[in-house]
Design an enzyme around this catalytic site. Structure first.
Site, short mmCIF file in Angstrom:
data_model
loop_
_atom_site.label_atom_id
_atom_site.label_comp_id
_atom_site.label_asym_id
_atom_site.label_seq_id
_atom_site.Cartn_x
_atom_site.Cartn_y
_atom_site.Cartn_z
N SER A 144 0.74 -1.14 0.03
CA SER A 144 -0.05 0.01 -0.06
C SER A 144 0.83 1.20 0.08
O SER A 144 1.82 1.16 0.16
CB SER A 144 -1.01 0.00 1.28
N TYR A 157 -3.89 -1.04 9.98
CA TYR A 157 -3.47 -0.93 8.44
C TYR A 157 -2.37 -0.41 8.09
O TYR A 157 -1.47 -1.07 7.61
CB TYR A 157 -4.55 -0.28 7.59
#
Ligand code: NAP
Length: 252
Positions: A144, A157
């Site tokens: 990410s 996350y």
């Protein structure tokens, strides 16, 4: 020798293949010639149809990746299907949003289990098989922008995706000499379930769009080429990279 992006005769495993980026990656790998094992906890009907329409073959494997139960089974069911497992795409992932000050242990553990713990042990099971057979292979982790940046309101996350970048480099260092390429893709802001809350928030939506040089949210199909590349012989000498596919976000 011509550069080859051809995956004919290879078998790929893609986790979280029922929707979003996992579905697009599965279709792209099939278009490049791979047979694709579609792994996840939801119906794979849409992806099976899309892979079939692309002229590919798929096998669906039911697996809840929040525990390690399915890890060995994913490899054995894949190998029982085609006799091989050459490519592993660790795509399944979840996100939980709350201010760091209020973040719960449950939201921490849930994200770390799917995004990091299962990724490690599935990669280990995959590599054990390859090393046992004396064969090489490819692992592509879906990281990410939060592998590079902090973000807000997504502490587990960001920790998981930053950890995944580190894990990608560690596994690359340990397994490169065994012919296993471990790399990652860092998607920018793509239009999937994962980002629905952001796109539905007018302020966040326009702030994000305004920062993307390409000027639009990524469409899942725009990620497929990077996955095929890292899964192909063209990437044989590439180890431990985290490749942004972000419409220029990090360049800004
Ligand atoms: P998505 O549509 O929410 O897809 C996530 C996938 O992971 C789904 O297939 C989901 O299955 C699966 N999954 C989650 N928990 C699971 C579990 N316990 N067992 C099995 N499968 C599970 O979002 P996406 O954007 O395509 O996300 C794919 C990957 O890209 C994720 O790792 C995400 O973090 C990463 N990513 C996305 C973006 C973006 O902008 N969209 C950006 C950077 C990174 P269900 O449908 O059954 O829940």
């Amino acid at each position: 020798m011509a550069v080859s992006f051809d995956l004919t005769g290879k078998t790929a495993i893609v986790t979280g293949a029922n929707t979003g980026l996992g579905q697009a990656i599965s279709v792209a790998l099939a278009q490049a010639g791979a047979d694709v094992a579609l792994v996840g906890r939801s119906s794979m009907a849409d992806t099976e149809a899309a892979v079939g329409a692309a002229g590919g073959r798929s096998l669906s494997i039911q697996a809840d990746l929040s525990t390690l139960e399915p890890v060995d089974r994913i490899i054995s069911e894949t190998v029982a299907w085609t006799g091989r497992a050459d490519i592993l795409v660790n795509n399944a992932g979840i996100i939980r949003r709350a201010d760091a000050i209020d973040f719960t242990e449950a939201d921490w553990d849930a994200v770390m289990d799917v995004n990091l713990k299962t990724v490690f042990f599935l990669s280990q099971a995959f590599a054990r098989r390859l090393i046992g057979e004396g064969k090489g292979g490819k692992i592509v982790n879906i990281a990410s922008l939060l592998s590079f940046q902090g973000g807000i309101r997504i502490p587990s996350y960001t920790a998981s995706k930053s950890g995944l970048a580190g894990l990608t480099r560690l596994l690359a260092c340990e397994w490169a000499a065994k012919g296993i390429n471990v790399n990652a893709i860092a998607p920018g802001y793509f239009s999937t379930n994962n980002t629905e809350a952001l796109r539905n928030d007018p302020d966040r939506n326009s702030a994000i769009l305004g920062r993307i040089p390409a000027g639009h949210w990524g469409q899942p199909e725009e990620l497929g080429g990077a996955a095929v590349f890292l899964a192909s012989p063209a990437a044989d000498y590439i180890h431990g990279i985290v490749l942004p596919v972000d419409g220029g976000w990090l360049a800004r």
